[in-house]
Design a protein around this motif. Structure first.
Motif, PDB file in Angstrom:
ATOM      1  N   THR A 184      28.608 -44.998  41.358  1.00 30.26           N
ATOM      2  CA  THR A 184      29.042 -44.493  42.189  1.00 30.26           C
ATOM      3  C   THR A 184      29.499 -42.892  42.201  1.00 30.26           C
ATOM      4  OG1 THR A 184      30.193 -46.550  42.794  1.00 30.26           O
ATOM      5  CG2 THR A 184      31.111 -44.291  43.782  1.00 30.26           C
ATOM      6  N   LYS A 185      29.773 -42.850  41.014  1.00 31.93           N
ATOM      7  CA  LYS A 185      30.205 -41.108  40.346  1.00 31.93           C
ATOM      8  C   LYS A 185      29.088 -40.357  40.198  1.00 31.93           C
ATOM      9  CE  LYS A 185      32.963 -38.154  38.714  1.00 31.93           C
ATOM     10  NZ  LYS A 185      33.975 -37.317  39.600  1.00 31.93           N
ATOM     11  N   ALA A 186      27.759 -41.177  39.717  1.00 28.57           N
ATOM     12  CA  ALA A 186      26.613 -40.471  39.642  1.00 28.57           C
ATOM     13  C   ALA A 186      26.112 -39.986  40.998  1.00 28.57           C
ATOM     14  CB  ALA A 186      25.667 -41.244  38.770  1.00 28.57           C
ATOM     15  N   THR A 187      26.235 -41.020  41.938  1.00 33.48           N
ATOM     16  CA  THR A 187      25.625 -40.535  43.318  1.00 33.48           C
ATOM     17  C   THR A 187      26.486 -39.332  43.929  1.00 33.48           C
ATOM     18  OG1 THR A 187      25.167 -42.978  43.506  1.00 33.48           O
ATOM     19  CG2 THR A 187      25.295 -41.484  45.414  1.00 33.48           C
TER      20      THR A 187
ATOM     21  N   ALA B  88      19.712 -44.548  32.747  1.00 31.78           N
ATOM     22  CA  ALA B  88      20.812 -44.893  32.198  1.00 31.78           C
ATOM     23  C   ALA B  88      21.571 -43.531  31.579  1.00 31.78           C
ATOM     24  CB  ALA B  88      20.946 -45.936  31.352  1.00 31.78           C
ATOM     25  N   ILE B  89      20.579 -42.849  30.699  1.00 28.58           N
ATOM     26  CA  ILE B  89      20.737 -41.550  29.991  1.00 28.58           C
ATOM     27  C   ILE B  89      21.297 -40.335  31.007  1.00 28.58           C
ATOM     28  CG2 ILE B  89      20.098 -40.008  28.254  1.00 28.58           C
ATOM     29  CD1 ILE B  89      18.244 -42.092  27.166  1.00 28.58           C
ATOM     30  N   TRP B  90      20.477 -40.221  31.941  1.00 28.95           N
ATOM     31  CA  TRP B  90      20.415 -38.951  32.591  1.00 28.95           C
ATOM     32  C   TRP B  90      21.785 -39.196  33.733  1.00 28.95           C
ATOM     33  CZ3 TRP B  90      17.823 -34.321  33.212  1.00 28.95           C
ATOM     34  CH2 TRP B  90      16.739 -34.111  32.354  1.00 28.95           C
ATOM     35  N   HIS B  91      21.785 -40.254  34.319  1.00 27.47           N
ATOM     36  CA  HIS B  91      22.782 -40.681  35.304  1.00 27.47           C
ATOM     37  C   HIS B  91      24.107 -41.081  34.843  1.00 27.47           C
ATOM     38  CE1 HIS B  91      19.872 -38.953  37.987  1.00 27.47           C
ATOM     39  NE2 HIS B  91      18.923 -39.868  37.699  1.00 27.47           N
ATOM     40  N   GLY B  92      23.890 -41.605  33.641  1.00 29.56           N
ATOM     41  CA  GLY B  92      25.275 -42.709  33.377  1.00 29.56           C
ATOM     42  C   GLY B  92      25.775 -42.160  32.256  1.00 29.56           C
ATOM     43  N   LEU B  93      25.070 -41.366  31.138  1.00 30.56           N
ATOM     44  CA  LEU B  93      25.808 -40.838  29.954  1.00 30.56           C
ATOM     45  C   LEU B  93      26.004 -39.567  29.786  1.00 30.56           C
ATOM     46  CD1 LEU B  93      23.878 -43.268  27.473  1.00 30.56           C
ATOM     47  CD2 LEU B  93      26.128 -43.634  28.151  1.00 30.56           C
ATOM     48  N   LEU B  94      24.878 -38.639  30.357  1.00 28.08           N
ATOM     49  CA  LEU B  94      25.080 -37.101  30.182  1.00 28.08           C
ATOM     50  C   LEU B  94      26.293 -36.546  30.723  1.00 28.08           C
ATOM     51  CD1 LEU B  94      21.239 -36.206  30.297  1.00 28.08           C
ATOM     52  CD2 LEU B  94      22.515 -36.883  28.200  1.00 28.08           C
ATOM     53  N   HIS B  95      26.712 -37.251  31.824  1.00 29.28           N
ATOM     54  CA  HIS B  95      27.842 -36.625  32.568  1.00 29.28           C
ATOM     55  C   HIS B  95      29.093 -36.974  32.052  1.00 29.28           C
ATOM     56  CE1 HIS B  95      25.142 -35.005  35.519  1.00 29.28           C
ATOM     57  NE2 HIS B  95      24.602 -36.282  35.803  1.00 29.28           N
ATOM     58  N   LYS B  96      28.866 -37.786  30.799  1.00 27.75           N
ATOM     59  CA  LYS B  96      30.211 -38.313  30.087  1.00 27.75           C
ATOM     60  C   LYS B  96      30.630 -37.259  29.369  1.00 27.75           C
ATOM     61  CE  LYS B  96      32.135 -42.540  28.053  1.00 27.75           C
ATOM     62  NZ  LYS B  96      31.881 -43.770  27.286  1.00 27.75           N
ATOM     63  N   GLU B  97      31.949 -37.059  29.191  1.00 24.86           N
ATOM     64  CA  GLU B  97      32.503 -36.052  28.327  1.00 24.86           C
ATOM     65  C   GLU B  97      32.511 -36.402  26.942  1.00 24.86           C
ATOM     66  OE1 GLU B  97      36.737 -35.332  29.570  1.00 24.86           O
ATOM     67  OE2 GLU B  97      36.051 -34.457  31.605  1.00 24.86           O
TER      68      GLU B  97
ATOM     69  N   LYS C 101      25.135 -35.879  41.959  1.00 24.15           N
ATOM     70  CA  LYS C 101      24.081 -35.826  42.506  1.00 24.15           C
ATOM     71  C   LYS C 101      24.020 -35.021  44.064  1.00 24.15           C
ATOM     72  CE  LYS C 101      19.314 -37.998  43.225  1.00 24.15           C
ATOM     73  NZ  LYS C 101      18.564 -39.138  43.012  1.00 24.15           N
ATOM     74  N   SER C 102      24.977 -35.751  44.722  1.00 19.69           N
ATOM     75  CA  SER C 102      24.926 -34.968  46.267  1.00 19.69           C
ATOM     76  C   SER C 102      25.341 -33.848  46.342  1.00 19.69           C
ATOM     77  CB  SER C 102      25.829 -36.024  47.035  1.00 19.69           C
ATOM     78  OG  SER C 102      27.221 -35.767  46.651  1.00 19.69           O
ATOM     79  N   LYS C 103      26.188 -33.088  45.266  1.00 20.67           N
ATOM     80  CA  LYS C 103      26.726 -31.785  44.951  1.00 20.67           C
ATOM     81  C   LYS C 103      25.627 -30.893  44.544  1.00 20.67           C
ATOM     82  CE  LYS C 103      31.416 -33.583  44.420  1.00 20.67           C
ATOM     83  NZ  LYS C 103      32.655 -33.642  43.591  1.00 20.67           N
ATOM     84  N   GLN C 104      24.601 -31.461  43.943  1.00 18.79           N
ATOM     85  CA  GLN C 104      23.502 -30.576  43.548  1.00 18.79           C
ATOM     86  C   GLN C 104      22.907 -29.782  44.436  1.00 18.79           C
ATOM     87  OE1 GLN C 104      20.874 -33.101  41.207  1.00 18.79           O
ATOM     88  NE2 GLN C 104      22.180 -33.361  39.450  1.00 18.79           N
ATOM     89  N   VAL C 105      22.451 -28.486  44.318  1.00 17.51           N
ATOM     90  CA  VAL C 105      21.900 -27.424  45.148  1.00 17.51           C
ATOM     91  C   VAL C 105      20.452 -27.919  45.357  1.00 17.51           C
ATOM     92  CG1 VAL C 105      21.232 -24.992  45.685  1.00 17.51           C
ATOM     93  CG2 VAL C 105      23.655 -25.970  44.518  1.00 17.51           C
ATOM     94  N   LEU C 106      19.736 -28.150  44.199  1.00 15.62           N
ATOM     95  CA  LEU C 106      18.663 -28.687  44.561  1.00 15.62           C
ATOM     96  C   LEU C 106      18.418 -30.240  44.183  1.00 15.62           C
ATOM     97  CD1 LEU C 106      16.732 -25.864  42.427  1.00 15.62           C
ATOM     98  CD2 LEU C 106      16.872 -25.993  44.960  1.00 15.62           C
ATOM     99  N   LYS C 107      18.038 -31.096  45.026  1.00  8.40           N
ATOM    100  CA  LYS C 107      18.008 -32.395  44.930  1.00  8.40           C
ATOM    101  C   LYS C 107      16.599 -32.728  44.638  1.00  8.40           C
ATOM    102  CE  LYS C 107      21.740 -33.431  47.955  1.00  8.40           C
ATOM    103  NZ  LYS C 107      22.154 -32.183  48.337  1.00  8.40           N
TER     104      LYS C 107
END
Length: 1002
Positions: free
Chosen positions: A937-940, A899-908, A943-949
């Motif tokens: 959905t947004k987190a996926t 929840a922290i890494w994929h949900g909250l850290l990308h929030k402005e 993640k897909s745009k990351q160079v290193l998965k």
């Protein structure tokens, strides 16, 4: 009423009585002191009794003074008792006068206008007690020589004169200078005395001269105050006068003199019932505040209630001397006479005022000539019928005159039970064997009503019962059946059948019906009371019985009558006569055998001048509703006994204004109480409310005791009130406050002390820990190695290695920036987290409290690491005992991390993380992890745009662990993932984990 062992009074010899300031009755007996609270007697043993000085040896005198203290005089002692303090004490017998009093065989106490107490004795004349200096003065010197010093009574008259009464006469004396004058009476005949203020006479009882009256104004003796041969033939032993001009005299029977009527009534000891007088050789009479008469005797204790003195009885005796059971009763118009059907021969005429009676014979039959019914026509003509004939009763001549022969084909199994006359002067007869006849009093034509003709549903029913009961205010006739109810409009010749109503299915043997002033109909039966009325032209039926909370004490009801001039109803029942309020739906009064009626009452009438007449075998009982005084006496309830775990508590504590404190471990409480209503106390009802525990008052009941157990520590107030036999409630509510004290570990001071102690330990621990971290900074290389070891162990515990790596980088960043405080704080949390992980990495289950601590540390570190990029909110169910409940270890942390890494850290803007631990049942926990981040959905997409998965092993490992735990331990751990949407946009994710829990004890 007679009292004995069943009431707690085992004594046969009861010498005296008094009433204290609160209303309790006290009695002196052969073995000591007893108290009566209206329900039970209680023996009081003096704490200062000793050999040769005891009130437990023929307690002949009991008296309550103005201060509320009891004076107790026996053969060899004088003691005082304070009922509120439950304290006995005695005057100092080292004082000569006190010693003389105690040795004098005390007979009686009295008081005067100065509140001085006069002590009459058998052996030593009498004494005066001065309450100002607590001194005793002996008056033996005023007794003439060679005369007995035994003193029955000492009186102060209305004009301030003092008299002492002895067997040989009266002595008029001056208490200040000892001057006296003796008024002798020959033969030592005087046995007792009573001063009547209203007559201003000293009434004297004698052994063979009846009652004498001494006039203190003229100092003369009236030897013929009440001249009666019966009194001369009895040894009169005591007397008392009530407020109704009745003088009560104790002898071997009990006598009552009505001074207004100049009439003497005798109450002989009988064993007919428990309400017959059983006391004999009556030695003392006492009239209490309710005007009840207490009868003390050498054969027990009895009480004649004021309420029960208002019903008078007239004997129904034939000339042959035998008594009979009436077969009907009718008030003769324009007279005070009653006609009573005599099943043996004709009619019985009795004047209800004078009691004079005569027999009116049936002029036609020599054999079975019983009169079976009586009725009045609309013109006031009285008629009577037997099996075959109709008679007219001539009021002035007092005789029956044949009018017509009735061609009745049925054989009567019993007498007629009811009759009703309609507006057309037609009388309707019903009788118990079934059937109904009509007799037209205009032409004496007789006809029979066939029930099947008016009720087609009754064609195949052999029951032909149709009982006429009432002509209502509209002229409609009402009939009852078995079961059922019918009405007949004689003007329209129309029958209406109400028998189809289910409520009437149990209407059995209903012979009486009445209409109240509100237009409702009331039917009595052997299945209780029925109310019948019309609402919006639709019939409404209600049934009341003993369980209906209206106060009925019996379900067998036989007759109902309206009380003239009021809205009340009277009902004959198997347990007395009931006065009922139809508006309140409430029983007001029950009058039975103890009041002077029969217990089982089948029939009665109420005359036009409001005389209620009830008859039984050999007797006619009359109650004058114009003058009858219903019991309006009701005192606030008094608590007579309070016990904690069956240990009696002093009444002094009960009367205190302060709440009584009770230990939490000893809260089995029992209370006994009384309204101190001595008149018909068995009909008093009580209701209570325990404030702090109850929301409503209890249903009224006859029990005068209650008990409570298992009350939680708190403040309580017991509220009590009483309802007397006339339905009147206590004017005020009795309140008893008490407090169940909590255990010391559940008190505010202990909690405060414990929190202070715990806070000190935490502060000490934090300071100690910070100091250790500062020392560890000096050994950076060695500490780095330890972190490497922690990483390895964390990996074994399925901890995300990236978290450990990033955490170490954060520590290094703070150190390089020389932000030692933040580095130390971060390291403290990190070390504690590692310690928890290591402690539980090899365990399948973990305490919820430890899991919560692990999560808090982890979240705090992540929040610190990402510069407070989110705020975490914890919600813990207060019913959850986290110290003893266990769940599988390390299940929640991966979902929190996700929840922290994929949900909250990308929030402005700063985000919110919600953790809820909710107890769904004793063995099921629901954990909710909710964030308001960018959504799955947004987190996926990101993640897909990351160079290193990178592949998330934490979720995969956790899923595997759940599957293994479910299979091995046969449990069911459920995970539900929901995408949150707000304004049609993703607004976060909610994960619900349902986890079985177990306690550490199991």
């Amino acid at each position: 009423m007679n009292f004995g062992i069943k009431d707690g009074m085992p004594e046969k010899y009861v010498y005296c009585a008094t009433q204290d300031s609160m209303g309790y009755m006290w009695f002196g007996t052969v073995s000591g002191l007893y108290r009566y609270d209206g329900h039970n007697f209680k023996y009081f043993k003096s704490t200062i009794n000793k050999p040769g000085r005891t009130i437990a040896n023929v307690l002949q005198a009991v008296f309550c003074d103005q201060a509320g203290n009891l004076w107790l005089g026996s053969l060899n002692d004088l003691q005082w008792y304070n009922p509120q303090l439950n304290t006995f004490w005695s005057p100092d017998e080292n004082i000569k006068e006190v010693l003389d009093v105690k040795n004098s065989n005390i007979l009686h106490f009295s008081t005067d206008s100065k509140n001085q107490i006069w002590v009459s004795t058998m052996n030593n004349a009498f004494f005066k007690f001065n309450p100002k200096d607590s001194s005793f003065t002996h008056f033996k010197k005023i007794i003439p020589n060679k005369l007995s010093s035994a003193t029955w009574r000492v009186f102060e008259t209305s004009n301030g004169n003092y008299y002492s009464v002895h067997s040989h006469g009266l002595i008029h004396f001056n208490p200040d200078n000892y001057k006296f004058k003796h008024y002798p009476f020959p033969g030592n005949q005087i046995s007792n005395a009573y001063y009547d203020k209203s007559l201003n006479k000293i009434l004297l009882t004698t052994y063979e001269k009846g009652i004498l009256a001494f006039n203190p104004e003229t100092n003369t003796l009236d030897k013929y105050f009440f001249n009666n041969e019966t009194l001369y033939k009895n040894h009169l032993l005591c007397l008392a006068k009530g407020p109704d001009d009745k003088i009560w005299i104790g002898s071997y029977p009990l006598f009552a003199i009505d001074l207004t009527q100049k009439d003497l009534k005798i109450f002989k000891p009988e064993i007919n019932s428990e309400y017959s007088l059983k006391s004999s050789k009556i030695c003392n009479l006492f009239i209490d505040r309710q005007q009840n008469i207490w009868i003390c005797s050498y054969n027990g204790l009895s009480m004649l209630s004021r309420d029960n003195q208002q019903i008078y009885s007239l004997p129904l005796v034939l000339k042959t001397g035998g008594s009979f059971e009436p077969s009907g009763i009718l008030e003769v118009p324009w007279t005070k006479e009653l006609l009573i059907g005599n099943p043996g021969s004709g009619l019985f005429n009795i004047d209800r005022n004078s009691g004079e009676s005569c027999l009116i014979a049936n002029p036609l039959e020599a054999g079975n000539n019983a009169i079976k019914n009586l009725f009045k026509s609309n013109k006031g003509i009285v008629y009577a019928i037997d099996d075959k004939n109709l008679f007219r009763y001539l009021i002035h001549e007092k005789k029956l005159v044949p009018v017509s022969t009735l061609n009745i084909k049925d054989k009567f199994a019993d007498r007629f039970v009811n009759n009703v006359v309609d507006d057309n002067n037609k009388v309707y007869f019903g009788y118990r064997s079934g059937g109904c006849y009509t007799l037209d009093l205009n032409n004496f034509k007789l006809s029979k009503i066939i029930k099947s003709e008016i009720d087609t549903s009754n064609v195949n029913n052999k029951d032909n019962t149709l009982i006429p009961c009432l002509k209502d205010s509209k002229g409609i006739l009402w009939f009852t059946s078995n079961p059922g109810l019918y009405s007949y409009d004689s003007k329209l010749n129309r029958w209406t059948n109400y028998s189809s109503y289910p409520e009437f299915s149990n209407l059995n043997q209903a012979y009486s019906l009445e209409e109240d002033v509100y237009g409702h109909y009331w039917i009595v039966s052997l299945n209780g009371l029925y109310e019948f009325y019309f609402e919006d032209l639709k019939p409404v039926v209600k049934n009341y019985n003993q369980d209906s909370k209206v106060g009925l004490n019996d379900g067998y009801l036989y007759q109902i009558k309206k009380e003239p001039g009021t809205d009340k109803l009277w009902i004959a029942s198997g347990k007395g006569l009931i006065r009922f309020d139809p508006r309140m739906k409430k029983v007001l009064t029950i009058l039975g055998q103890q009041h002077g009626f029969s217990d089982i009452i089948y029939e009665f009438i109420i005359t036009d001048d409001r005389k209620l007449c009830q008859f039984d075998i050999g007797v006619l009982n009359i109650l004058d509703l114009n003058s009858y005084k219903f019991n309006n006496y009701i005192q606030p309830v008094q608590i007579s006994s309070f016990k904690i775990e069956d240990k009696e508590i002093s009444l002094q504590d009960i009367f205190s204004n302060e709440p009584y404190h009770i230990e939490y471990s000893k809260n089995f409480l029992s209370f006994e109480f009384s309204s101190l209503n001595m008149s018909n106390s068995n009909q008093v009802k009580y209701t209570y409310l325990l404030e702090g525990n109850d929301k409503e008052w209890s249903e009224p009941h006859n029990r005068n005791y209650i008990s409570f157990s298992g009350l939680k520590p708190s403040k309580y107030v017991l509220h009590l009130k009483a309802i007397n036999n006339s339905g009147i409630e206590s004017s005020s509510i009795t309140k008893f406050p008490f407090i169940i004290t909590p255990p010391f570990w559940n008190t505010w001071w202990f909690r405060s002390l414990f929190l202070t102690f715990l806070g000190g330990i935490v502060i000490f621990f934090l300071r100690f820990r910070i100091q250790n971290i500062k020392q560890e900074e000096k050994q950076k290389q060695e500490f780095q190695k330890k972190i490497g070891d922690v990483e390895m162990k964390a990996l074994r515990a399925q901890m995300n290695p990236h978290f450990i790596f990033n955490s170490l980088n954060s520590v290094q960043k703070y150190i390089l920036k020389k932000d030692h405080h933040t580095a130390a704080q971060y390291l403290t949390k990190f070390a504690r987290l590692m310690r928890l992980i290591l402690d539980h990495s090899d365990q399948n289950y973990i305490m919820i409290s430890s899991e919560l601590e692990l999560l808090r540390l982890y979240i705090e570190m992540e929040s610190l690491r990402f510069d407070q990029a989110f705020v975490c909110h914890f919600e813990i169910d207060p019913k959850l005992n986290a110290e003893v409940s266990e769940i599988p270890s390390m299940l929640v942390q991966p979902y929190v991390e996700n929840a922290i890494w994929h949900g909250l850290l990308h929030k402005e803007e700063p985000g919110n993380l919600y953790l809820k631990f909710l107890l769904k049942s004793e063995d099921l926990l629901e954990v909710v992890i909710e964030d308001d981040g960018i959504g799955r959905t947004k987190a996926t997409e990101l993640k897909s745009k990351q160079v290193l998965k990178k592949k998330s092993y934490g979720m995969q490992i956790t899923g595997s662990r759940i599957a293994i735990l479910n299979r091995i331990h046969q449990i069911e751990t459920k995970i539900i993932i929901e995408d949150l949407v707000k304004d049609n946009k993703p607004s976060g994710t909610r994960i619900t984990i349902t986890i079985p829990i177990k306690t550490s004890m199991s």
